[in-house]
Design a protein around this motif. Structure first.
Motif, PDB file in Angstrom:
ATOM      1  N   GLY A 102       0.818  -1.208   0.000  1.00 47.47           N
ATOM      2  CA  GLY A 102       0.000   0.000   0.000  1.00 47.47           C
ATOM      3  C   GLY A 102       0.853   1.260   0.000  1.00 47.47           C
ATOM      4  N   ARG A 103       1.883   1.265   0.815  1.00 47.28           N
ATOM      5  CA  ARG A 103       2.810   2.403   0.871  1.00 47.28           C
ATOM      6  C   ARG A 103       3.505   2.580  -0.482  1.00 47.28           C
ATOM      7  N   GLN A 104       3.858   1.487  -1.113  1.00 50.99           N
ATOM      8  CA  GLN A 104       4.507   1.558  -2.420  1.00 50.99           C
ATOM      9  C   GLN A 104       3.574   2.175  -3.464  1.00 50.99           C
ATOM     10  N   SER A 105       2.301   1.840  -3.417  1.00 47.82           N
ATOM     11  CA  SER A 105       1.341   2.454  -4.348  1.00 47.82           C
ATOM     12  C   SER A 105       1.277   3.957  -4.135  1.00 47.82           C
ATOM     13  N   GLU A 106       1.264   4.393  -2.892  1.00 51.72           N
ATOM     14  CA  GLU A 106       1.233   5.831  -2.604  1.00 51.72           C
ATOM     15  C   GLU A 106       2.522   6.516  -3.060  1.00 51.72           C
ATOM     16  N   ASN A 107       3.649   5.857  -2.880  1.00 52.66           N
ATOM     17  CA  ASN A 107       4.916   6.423  -3.352  1.00 52.66           C
ATOM     18  C   ASN A 107       4.926   6.555  -4.873  1.00 52.66           C
ATOM     19  N   HIS A 108       4.421   5.553  -5.565  1.00 55.97           N
ATOM     20  CA  HIS A 108       4.358   5.613  -7.032  1.00 55.97           C
ATOM     21  C   HIS A 108       3.439   6.739  -7.492  1.00 55.97           C
ATOM     22  N   ARG A 109       2.313   6.907  -6.794  1.00 53.78           N
ATOM     23  CA  ARG A 109       1.400   7.981  -7.126  1.00 53.78           C
ATOM     24  C   ARG A 109       2.085   9.337  -6.962  1.00 53.78           C
ATOM     25  N   ALA A 110       2.838   9.499  -5.891  1.00 54.20           N
ATOM     26  CA  ALA A 110       3.539  10.761  -5.655  1.00 54.20           C
ATOM     27  C   ALA A 110       4.578  11.025  -6.745  1.00 54.20           C
ATOM     28  N   VAL A 111       5.300  10.000  -7.149  1.00 51.36           N
ATOM     29  CA  VAL A 111       6.305  10.164  -8.209  1.00 51.36           C
ATOM     30  C   VAL A 111       5.631  10.522  -9.528  1.00 51.36           C
ATOM     31  N   MET A 112       4.550   9.817  -9.866  1.00 52.60           N
ATOM     32  CA  MET A 112       3.847  10.122 -11.117  1.00 52.60           C
ATOM     33  C   MET A 112       3.265  11.534 -11.099  1.00 52.60           C
ATOM     34  N   THR A 113       2.767  11.965  -9.960  1.00 50.30           N
ATOM     35  CA  THR A 113       2.252  13.328  -9.846  1.00 50.30           C
ATOM     36  C   THR A 113       3.376  14.336 -10.083  1.00 50.30           C
ATOM     37  N   ALA A 114       4.539  14.082  -9.521  1.00 46.98           N
ATOM     38  CA  ALA A 114       5.678  14.987  -9.735  1.00 46.98           C
ATOM     39  C   ALA A 114       6.061  15.031 -11.212  1.00 46.98           C
ATOM     40  N   VAL A 115       6.092  13.887 -11.862  1.00 43.51           N
ATOM     41  CA  VAL A 115       6.426  13.837 -13.288  1.00 43.51           C
ATOM     42  C   VAL A 115       5.400  14.630 -14.100  1.00 43.51           C
ATOM     43  N   ILE A 116       4.143  14.471 -13.777  1.00 36.49           N
ATOM     44  CA  ILE A 116       3.088  15.170 -14.523  1.00 36.49           C
ATOM     45  C   ILE A 116       3.154  16.676 -14.275  1.00 36.49           C
ATOM     46  N   VAL A 117       3.385  17.088 -13.035  1.00 38.43           N
ATOM     47  CA  VAL A 117       3.504  18.522 -12.736  1.00 38.43           C
ATOM     48  C   VAL A 117       4.710  19.121 -13.467  1.00 38.43           C
ATOM     49  N   ILE A 118       5.817  18.410 -13.487  1.00 37.19           N
ATOM     50  CA  ILE A 118       7.007  18.906 -14.196  1.00 37.19           C
ATOM     51  C   ILE A 118       6.731  18.999 -15.701  1.00 37.19           C
ATOM     52  N   GLY A 119       6.101  17.955 -16.260  1.00 38.81           N
ATOM     53  CA  GLY A 119       5.776  17.978 -17.690  1.00 38.81           C
ATOM     54  C   GLY A 119       4.817  19.107 -18.041  1.00 38.81           C
ATOM     55  N   ALA A 120       3.785  19.283 -17.203  1.00 34.94           N
ATOM     56  CA  ALA A 120       2.817  20.358 -17.448  1.00 34.94           C
ATOM     57  C   ALA A 120       3.480  21.720 -17.294  1.00 34.94           C
ATOM     58  N   SER A 121       4.334  21.874 -16.310  1.00 35.09           N
ATOM     59  CA  SER A 121       5.047  23.147 -16.122  1.00 35.09           C
ATOM     60  C   SER A 121       5.942  23.449 -17.314  1.00 35.09           C
ATOM     61  N   GLY A 122       6.603  22.422 -17.820  1.00 34.90           N
ATOM     62  CA  GLY A 122       7.440  22.617 -19.011  1.00 34.90           C
ATOM     63  C   GLY A 122       6.629  23.046 -20.210  1.00 34.90           C
ATOM     64  N   GLY A 123       5.491  22.392 -20.425  1.00 35.99           N
ATOM     65  CA  GLY A 123       4.615  22.759 -21.549  1.00 35.99           C
ATOM     66  C   GLY A 123       4.081  24.163 -21.406  1.00 35.99           C
ATOM     67  N   LEU A 124       3.626  24.512 -20.211  1.00 33.33           N
ATOM     68  CA  LEU A 124       3.086  25.854 -19.999  1.00 33.33           C
ATOM     69  C   LEU A 124       4.190  26.908 -20.072  1.00 33.33           C
ATOM     70  N   GLY A 125       5.370  26.545 -19.626  1.00 32.96           N
ATOM     71  CA  GLY A 125       6.519  27.462 -19.759  1.00 32.96           C
ATOM     72  C   GLY A 125       6.862  27.702 -21.213  1.00 32.96           C
ATOM     73  N   TYR A 126       6.777  26.668 -22.018  1.00 31.16           N
ATOM     74  CA  TYR A 126       7.027  26.810 -23.454  1.00 31.16           C
ATOM     75  C   TYR A 126       6.020  27.775 -24.070  1.00 31.16           C
ATOM     76  N   VAL A 127       4.743  27.606 -23.733  1.00 27.02           N
ATOM     77  CA  VAL A 127       3.697  28.488 -24.273  1.00 27.02           C
ATOM     78  C   VAL A 127       3.937  29.926 -23.832  1.00 27.02           C
ATOM     79  N   ALA A 128       4.281  30.112 -22.568  1.00 31.13           N
ATOM     80  CA  ALA A 128       4.513  31.464 -22.048  1.00 31.13           C
ATOM     81  C   ALA A 128       5.711  32.125 -22.712  1.00 31.13           C
ATOM     82  N   ALA A 129       6.702  31.341 -23.120  1.00 33.99           N
ATOM     83  CA  ALA A 129       7.916  31.905 -23.715  1.00 33.99           C
ATOM     84  C   ALA A 129       7.740  32.282 -25.184  1.00 33.99           C
ATOM     85  N   GLN A 130       6.663  31.821 -25.805  1.00 34.81           N
ATOM     86  CA  GLN A 130       6.442  32.111 -27.222  1.00 34.81           C
ATOM     87  C   GLN A 130       5.901  33.540 -27.388  1.00 34.81           C
TER      88      GLN A 130
END
Length: 178
Positions: free
Chosen positions: A47-75
């Motif tokens: 159960g703890r491992q599932s929560e850890n994986h969720r946290a890692v995936m959330t971080a990856v998604i936030v970083i990816g979304a931030s990168g995409g939005l940063g790209y749009v803002a820089a255009q």
């Protein structure tokens, strides 16, 4: 023979007639408890491992979304590419909501299994009042945090991802009409 090999080697199982009177109920119950505790620990770890994986995936998604939005803002201006990046961020957010819900489902499965094992331990040792103490702790916690105890954490995580998705949709729309 090495010590490890000696530990792996087991004697043949005793005949059914040999096991009966020599094995005490206490020894059998101790073995049952050891097995239940090991299974309980495994479920909690999973159960703890599932929560850890969720946290890692959330971080990856936030970083990816931030990168995409940063790209749009820089255009400097709007383009079909910036609108497509907004759509990609929206899809990334939806994927995040889905995977967050799936990790919660896996977490819940393991916690439910651990709860069943705890109940079995309570049945073996009713004098310990494991279930009574568990329920009393839950009531005390809910009394101390009446509002927060009603908010489900998995709903908050899904809301974060849906917020990312909504932001991506807004960016895609703004970039399309600009």
């Amino acid at each position: 023979m090495s010590d490890a090999a000696m530990e792996r080697r087991t004697d043949p199982p005793p005949l059914a007639a040999d096991r009966g009177p020599t094995r005490s109920r206490s020894s059998s119950q101790d073995n049952d408890v050891a097995i239940l505790l090991r299974l309980w620990q495994e479920q909690r770890t999973q159960g703890r491992q599932s929560e850890n994986h969720r946290a890692v995936m959330t971080a990856v998604i936030v970083i990816g979304a931030s990168g995409g939005l940063g790209y749009v803002a820089a255009q400097p201006g709007s383009s079909p590419i910036t609108a497509a990046v907004g759509i990609a961020v929206a899809l990334l957010g939806l994927f995040g909501a889905l995977i967050s819900a799936k990790y919660y489902e896996r977490f819940k499965m393991h916690m439910d299994a651990a709860q069943l094992l705890r109940r079995r331990l309570d049945g073996l040792y009713p004098d310990l009042l494991l279930e009574d103490d568990w329920a009393a702790n839950r009531r005390q916690h809910e009394g101390s945090y009446p509002l927060m105890s009603r908010i489900r954490l998995d709903h908050l995580w899904i809301a974060v991802h849906l917020g990312i998705s909504l932001l991506g949709v807004v960016v895609a729309v703004v970039e399309s009409v600009r």
